[in-house]
Design an enzyme around this catalytic site. Sequence first.
Site, PDB file in Angstrom:
ATOM      1  N   LYS A  25       3.447   3.800   1.559  1.00  0.00           N
ATOM      2  CA  LYS A  25       4.250   2.569   1.450  1.00  0.00           C
ATOM      3  C   LYS A  25       3.562   1.405   2.156  1.00  0.00           C
ATOM      4  O   LYS A  25       3.469   0.302   1.640  1.00  0.00           O
ATOM      5  CB  LYS A  25       5.635   2.728   2.118  1.00  0.00           C
ATOM      6  CG  LYS A  25       6.528   3.786   1.580  1.00  0.00           C
ATOM      7  CD  LYS A  25       7.897   3.746   2.249  1.00  0.00           C
ATOM      8  CE  LYS A  25       7.921   3.948   3.748  1.00  0.00           C
ATOM      9  NZ  LYS A  25       7.578   5.295   4.225  1.00  0.00           N
ATOM     10  N   ARG A  98      16.767   2.868   4.678  1.00  0.00           N
ATOM     11  CA  ARG A  98      16.480   4.302   4.713  1.00  0.00           C
ATOM     12  C   ARG A  98      17.750   5.128   4.567  1.00  0.00           C
ATOM     13  O   ARG A  98      17.679   6.353   4.543  1.00  0.00           O
ATOM     14  CB  ARG A  98      15.851   4.654   6.063  1.00  0.00           C
ATOM     15  CG  ARG A  98      14.323   4.791   6.040  1.00  0.00           C
ATOM     16  CD  ARG A  98      13.922   4.938   7.473  1.00  0.00           C
ATOM     17  NE  ARG A  98      12.723   5.633   7.756  1.00  0.00           N
ATOM     18  CZ  ARG A  98      11.588   5.029   8.110  1.00  0.00           C
ATOM     19  NH1 ARG A  98      11.487   3.729   8.090  1.00  0.00           N
ATOM     20  NH2 ARG A  98      10.553   5.749   8.479  1.00  0.00           N
ATOM     21  N   ARG A 137      -4.269  10.709   9.648  1.00  0.00           N
ATOM     22  CA  ARG A 137      -4.022   9.265   9.695  1.00  0.00           C
ATOM     23  C   ARG A 137      -4.311   8.685  11.077  1.00  0.00           C
ATOM     24  O   ARG A 137      -3.893   9.217  12.092  1.00  0.00           O
ATOM     25  CB  ARG A 137      -2.559   8.972   9.324  1.00  0.00           C
ATOM     26  CG  ARG A 137      -2.200   7.507   9.452  1.00  0.00           C
ATOM     27  CD  ARG A 137      -0.965   7.140   8.688  1.00  0.00           C
ATOM     28  NE  ARG A 137       0.277   7.679   9.227  1.00  0.00           N
ATOM     29  CZ  ARG A 137       1.466   7.451   8.689  1.00  0.00           C
ATOM     30  NH1 ARG A 137       1.579   6.695   7.614  1.00  0.00           N
ATOM     31  NH2 ARG A 137       2.555   7.970   9.221  1.00  0.00           N
ATOM     32  N   ARG A 170      -0.704   7.433  15.704  1.00  0.00           N
ATOM     33  CA  ARG A 170       0.700   7.131  15.964  1.00  0.00           C
ATOM     34  C   ARG A 170       1.316   8.297  16.709  1.00  0.00           C
ATOM     35  O   ARG A 170       1.049   9.455  16.390  1.00  0.00           O
ATOM     36  CB  ARG A 170       1.437   6.929  14.640  1.00  0.00           C
ATOM     37  CG  ARG A 170       1.470   5.479  14.217  1.00  0.00           C
ATOM     38  CD  ARG A 170       2.065   5.312  12.863  1.00  0.00           C
ATOM     39  NE  ARG A 170       3.417   5.855  12.753  1.00  0.00           N
ATOM     40  CZ  ARG A 170       4.222   5.597  11.738  1.00  0.00           C
ATOM     41  NH1 ARG A 170       3.815   4.804  10.758  1.00  0.00           N
ATOM     42  NH2 ARG A 170       5.432   6.112  11.674  1.00  0.00           N
ATOM     43  N   ARG A 181      10.803  14.030  10.675  1.00  0.00           N
ATOM     44  CA  ARG A 181      10.960  12.807   9.877  1.00  0.00           C
ATOM     45  C   ARG A 181      11.169  13.147   8.407  1.00  0.00           C
ATOM     46  O   ARG A 181      11.946  12.495   7.721  1.00  0.00           O
ATOM     47  CB  ARG A 181       9.724  11.896  10.048  1.00  0.00           C
ATOM     48  CG  ARG A 181       9.664  11.278  11.436  1.00  0.00           C
ATOM     49  CD  ARG A 181       8.258  10.879  11.816  1.00  0.00           C
ATOM     50  NE  ARG A 181       7.761   9.772  11.029  1.00  0.00           N
ATOM     51  CZ  ARG A 181       6.474   9.543  10.764  1.00  0.00           C
ATOM     52  NH1 ARG A 181       5.556  10.366  11.220  1.00  0.00           N
ATOM     53  NH2 ARG A 181       6.114   8.512  10.072  1.00  0.00           N
TER      54      ARG A 181
END
Length: 229
Positions: A25, A98, A137, A170, A181
């Site tokens: 996203k 969300r 990531r 992160r 999550r």
Amino acid sequence: MSLSEHPSEAGDLRLVLIGAPASGKGSQAKLLAKKPGVLHLSTGAVIRDHMRRNTALGEKCRETMNEARLVSDEIVMEVVASELGNHHGGYVLDGFPRTIKQAEMLEDWLDQRGSELSAVISLEVPKEDLEQRVLSRVVCLDCGHPFRLGGRVNSVNEACPECGGQLGQRADDTLEMFHQRYGEFEELTVPLIDYYRRQGLLQTVDGRQLPDEIFTKIENLLDLQPTRP
Ligand code: AMP
């Protein structure tokens, strides 16, 4: 592929991007925000920035964020209202809404301003692929740009290719946090996909392709003039 002769203006875009963690996203929102007049609003990035600056809002969210749970609908709507309140032009909402409650709050807020969403895109990526993406990531701690190890960068010790800033991981990009999550995504966010489908706003995009290919697909779906390099 749209058949209309006149592409839509990017400045009229009022788009919600829905997708699981690491579905891409953020990358797509950043590409869309290169078009004139388009604001990229990532609620997660705004809250992380508040936490870095130790603001009252950042402190309110710190514990919840550190546990990779969703912050309250009211707080996140406050963030969106303050970021979008004075913005005139197009926008891409990345990571908001969300929950159905957030979608209803957004709808009311826009309605009070005589506005409404123009489209919703759901980026679809299988869970196994997402796990791999989360583990590889890295993000720029300065500009927030995400990268994949083995892609444009090979190590967190390199400088950010976008701004020269410092790279890092992160705090919520661990396997354990990812499962937490993803569970929340399935329980609270997946129902939103049907919610927007019923409103006739939803388009789905296969998020397994390369970012540029996905972007071209999105431009076509939204009938936007291609971004010039
Ligand atoms: P993201 O950068 O979108 O992955 O968001 C990171 C974290 O920010 C989430 O795990 C939540 O704690 C918080 N957050 C961001 N957007 C929302 C939202 N719309 N509703 C609730 N919490 C959010």
